[in-house]
Structures are given as C-alpha cells and as structure tokens.
Design an enzyme around this catalytic site. Structure first.
Site, PDB file in Angstrom:
ATOM      1  CE1 TYR A 106      20.021  50.679  52.041  1.00 25.40           C
ATOM      2  CE2 TYR A 106      18.158  50.550  50.650  1.00 25.40           C
ATOM      3  CZ  TYR A 106      18.913  50.036  51.543  1.00 25.40           C
ATOM      4  OH  TYR A 106      18.531  48.721  52.013  1.00 25.40           O
ATOM      5  CE1 TYR A 145      14.607  48.761  48.968  1.00 29.03           C
ATOM      6  CE2 TYR A 145      15.052  49.113  51.328  1.00 29.03           C
ATOM      7  CZ  TYR A 145      15.503  48.494  50.076  1.00 29.03           C
ATOM      8  OH  TYR A 145      16.428  47.500  50.028  1.00 29.03           O
ATOM      9  NE  ARG A 155      13.712  42.957  50.286  1.00 29.02           N
ATOM     10  CZ  ARG A 155      14.847  42.760  50.791  1.00 29.02           C
ATOM     11  NH1 ARG A 155      15.812  43.696  50.417  1.00 29.02           N
ATOM     12  NH2 ARG A 155      14.979  41.789  51.644  1.00 29.02           N
ATOM     13  CG  HIS A 158      16.445  45.126  54.523  1.00 31.10           C
ATOM     14  ND1 HIS A 158      15.286  45.499  53.931  1.00 31.10           N
ATOM     15  CD2 HIS A 158      17.403  45.268  53.715  1.00 31.10           C
ATOM     16  CE1 HIS A 158      15.918  46.203  52.747  1.00 31.10           C
ATOM     17  NE2 HIS A 158      17.263  46.180  52.611  1.00 31.10           N
ATOM     18  CG  HIS A 160      21.676  45.218  52.932  1.00 26.04           C
ATOM     19  ND1 HIS A 160      21.505  44.348  52.141  1.00 26.04           N
ATOM     20  CD2 HIS A 160      20.863  46.405  52.910  1.00 26.04           C
ATOM     21  CE1 HIS A 160      20.581  44.899  51.242  1.00 26.04           C
ATOM     22  NE2 HIS A 160      20.025  45.825  51.697  1.00 26.04           N
TER      23      HIS A 160
HETATM   24 FE   LIG Z   1      18.178  47.163  51.184  1.00 28.55          FE
END
Ligand SMILES: [Fe+2]
Lengths: 240, 203
Positions: A106, A145, A155, A158, A160
C-alpha cells in the site's frame, strides 16, 4: 407511495463486533447491546455528491497517479451496479475504492511490507454511479499481502469499497475479492462474516464479456445497500 | 411451497482496515492525488450559526487511543435543516452547508477534531423534537462494521430528547453528551468497550 424507513439491517448476515480470530476486534468491539432506533430525519438523510466534487480521471487507477508510465500488474476493469434490496439501482452515489499494488504493498506511511511501492500507482479511485446505479473503475489487480494476526496470515487479493447510498443509515464499507483465490477461505477477516452466502456475495466473478481484448480483463461486482419501505398508508415518521 | 420473496440482501461489511486513509483521505496516507479531498469543510464559510470545534479520542477496551480510526459526521444546519432533498425544509438550508465531514486522527496521539456550526434541533418521529445532535459513524481496523452513535451538547436541553430517553440506564445517556471545554470547544470521547462504553445505535 412515499419512501419511508429502511429495512432493518440483517445482523445475521453481517459480521458481529467481536470476532476473536481477527485479533484486533477483541479490544475494539463493544460488549453492550446496541440501541435499535426507528429511522428519523437524522437517519433517512445523508450527504449528496455531484460531478463538481470529483474529476473524470479519478476512476482510472492506471492513470490517476501515473508519473513515468503505467503501473506494473494485471490490467483489470472492475464494474457493476450499486443496488438496494428491492433490486433498484442507486443513482448518483459516491463509490470510493482503495487497494494495494500488484506486489501487495500500500502507498501508506504506515505500511512497511518489503514489497516495493510502485511509482506509478496511487491505489485509490472514486466515481459516481450513473442513473441506473452503474459504476466502473480501471485498475491493476492487487497482490496478496501478509499481515500480523496469526504468525502466517495472508490477505487474499482484495479491493476496499466505500459506498454512501442516499442515507446515513445505508453507509457501507466492504471488500471485494476475486473469483478462484484460495486465500479467501483461509482469511480471518473474510470469516468474520457468519453466513457463507454473504461471503460469496463479496467474490467478484471474472467477466469476459466486459474484458477488453488485448488490453484488460474484467471483474463484475454488484454492491447491495439496504432497501426501503414504501409508505402504503400514512405513517408518522415526521409527525404533524 | 410459497412464492419466493426475491429481495436482495445487503452486502456484508468488512473492516476499513489500517489503510482506509488511502481511499478516503489520501493526504493523511502521505500522498497527493485528488484535486479535492471530500469532507474537509462541513459548514462552509457562509452558513449562519455558532462556529464550534469538537475534539476527542476513540478509546479501546484496554484504555488505549485508537490512533487509526476514521469518523464521519452528519448534521443539520443551525436551523435544524438537513441538506438533503427529503428534508421538508431542504429549500431553506443554509448556503454552502454540506453537513457532512470526514474526520481523521493525529496518528501519534489519536486525537481528532473538526470545525463546524452547532446544529439546530430537528423534528423527530411522532412530532417529538430531538435535541441538537451530530450523527457519528466510526470505522477502523478491528471494527467489522461501522459503528453509529450520536453526539449531543451538554449546554442544550436534552431532557426530553426521544432517543436519549430510549436508553434504559440513565448514566449511559451521559456517554452521548459532549462536554463544553470553553466557549466554542466541545470534547467528545468515544469508548468502544468497558467502563463508560458509549451507546452505539443500530439505525
Ligand atoms: Fe487491505
């Protein structure tokens, strides 16, 4: 018929506050019962947005932060409709998304994962649905990640998603997953949702009809917000 | 067998996670991407009313500040009108008043604040007037579905508010009432769990 209150939220399909396998929820979950309210003007209204609030490029994550070229990764289109529980499209509502880059990193000052930042990828987008509730984004497929929960949790890929609807009581943040990802079933955050049908509803299928040949694959993701009663007989929401 | 009802079902919520700022407030995540970040100006410069600041901390069950929380607020203008077409007095809403704000914390301390005007009272159900209040929605890592609550003001008459009076235990009503620190400044701490747990609303 005048619209009135929203249908009661189905808490059996929504994640409860306390979900111990998702450890962070343990200290952040209320333990006392919520107070259930019938909708008043404070709940059936909510913020509205228009095209002056956003720019046309905001829904193109391949271009909205590009500095020296396109970001690395699998090019995809994410599209679908925002609907209510009556199956009606929700027009002119703001949809905001954010995601990791193709390596699972991110662009956030608090993310320290060792996968590199992509200089051409910001990782956020926003758009307004059209008159039928339809929306679309162009982006790259995010990577999986690792995250600190159990020692080896990952995870699933995905995106959000944040949606407003027409009232403050419809406000929703969720996550979109990708068809076929074996990490979905293993994820403690996914599994905060108690109903398997409600989990399936968050998994976007590959949509070859919306793919652009020689350019981008596509995934279809419909988002359902709470539906609303119609006033068949006079009710006393506002009073006289 | 009976006919199927065929309603759709509301999509399940998922936590906003620790990186919610990327999507909703990218400046706070550390980068500049949009011409205009949304929710930074609730009242606009021209709306009449008392200019106030509200500050607070969201506190978890161990007593620690929740430093990565994000709040959204929704309120009426000083005359008690929501800037929404279903408010019967919508045509008279204050000029430039958006009524909606997005509130982020100082990542080091968890302290948040927002500037607005004090809302007026709003007509509630069954013609029972609601005391002035701000509607609050809270998301964060570890919060699986956004939490709703309301903030009232200690210097208003809250005695007959129909929502506060629905709270069975009178001491719990206090969790929804912001303290006046000094003229123009209110303090509203939100406790997610434990002693003094804030009353959350299933709206
Ligand atoms: Fe996330």
């Amino acid at each position: 018929m005048k619209p009135a209150e929203f249908y009661q939220r189905d808490r059996l399909r929504q994640p409860p506050a306390l979900t111990p396998d998702y450890k962070t929820s343990v200290a952040r979950s209320p333990r006392l019962a919520m107070l259930s309210l019938q909708g008043s003007m404070s709940e059936i209204t909510g913020p509205t947005f228009g095209h002056s609030d956003i720019d046309p490029i905001d829904n193109d994550l391949i271009r909205n932060y590009a500095k020296t070229g396109d970001p690395v990764g699998e090019r995809i289109i994410v599209h679908g409709r925002v609907l209510d529980e009556n199956g009606r499209g929700v027009p002119n509502t703001l949809v905001e998304i954010w995601q990791a880059n193709a390596g699972g990193r991110y662009r956030h000052k608090k993310d320290t994962y060792l996968a590199p930042i992509d200089p051409n990828f910001g990782g956020c987008g926003r758009t307004l649905t059209d008159e039928q509730g339809y929306y679309y984004f162009r982006t790259i497929k995010p990577g999986a990640y690792p995250w600190r929960n159990w020692v080896n949790n990952w995870r699933p890929a995905h995106i959000h998603v944040s949606v407003f609807g027409t009232s403050f009581s419809q406000r929703l943040i969720t996550q979109m997953y990708f068809e076929g990802d074996p990490l979905i079933a293993k994820c403690p955050i996914v599994n905060t949702i108690p109903d398997p049908r409600a989990i399936e509803q968050l998994i976007a299928p590959l949509d070859m009809n919306a793919a652009v040949p020689l350019d981008s694959l596509a995934y279809k993701f419909d988002i359902v917000l709470r539906g609303r009663r119609s006033t068949l007989f006079e009710n006393r929401l506002e009073g006289n | 067998m009976v006919q199927p009802l065929n309603y759709l079902h509301e999509s399940a919520a998922q936590t906003a996670g620790p990186y919610v700022h990327i999507g909703l407030a990218p400046g706070a995540a550390g980068f500049d991407i949009y011409r205009n970040e949304l929710g930074r100006d609730i009242a606009g410069p021209d709306a009449p009313g008392e200019r106030i600041r509200v500050e607070g901390v969201v506190i978890d069950g161990t007593g620690a500040a929740v430093k990565d929380v994000l709040l959204e607020v929704w309120q009426a203008d000083a005359a008690g009108i929501y800037p929404h077409p279903e408010d019967p007095r919508f045509a008279d809403v204050a000029p430039g008043f958006r009524g909606w704000g997005r509130v982020i914390t100082d990542f080091d301390t968890g302290l948040w604040s927002f500037d607005t005007i004090k809302p007026g009272s709003v007509m509630g159900r069954n013609a029972r007037r609601m005391a002035p209040h701000i509607n609050v929605w809270i998301v964060a890592r570890g919060i699986n579905i956004g939490l709703n609550t309301r903030m009232y003001f200690e210097d208003e008459d809250n005695a007959t508010d129909p929502v506060l009076n629905l709270i069975e235990q009178p001491p719990r009503r206090e969790t929804l009432i912001a303290r006046k620190v000094k003229p123009g400044l209110y303090r509203f701490d939100i406790r997610l769990q434990g002693d003094g747990e804030t009353v959350f609303l299933d709206i």
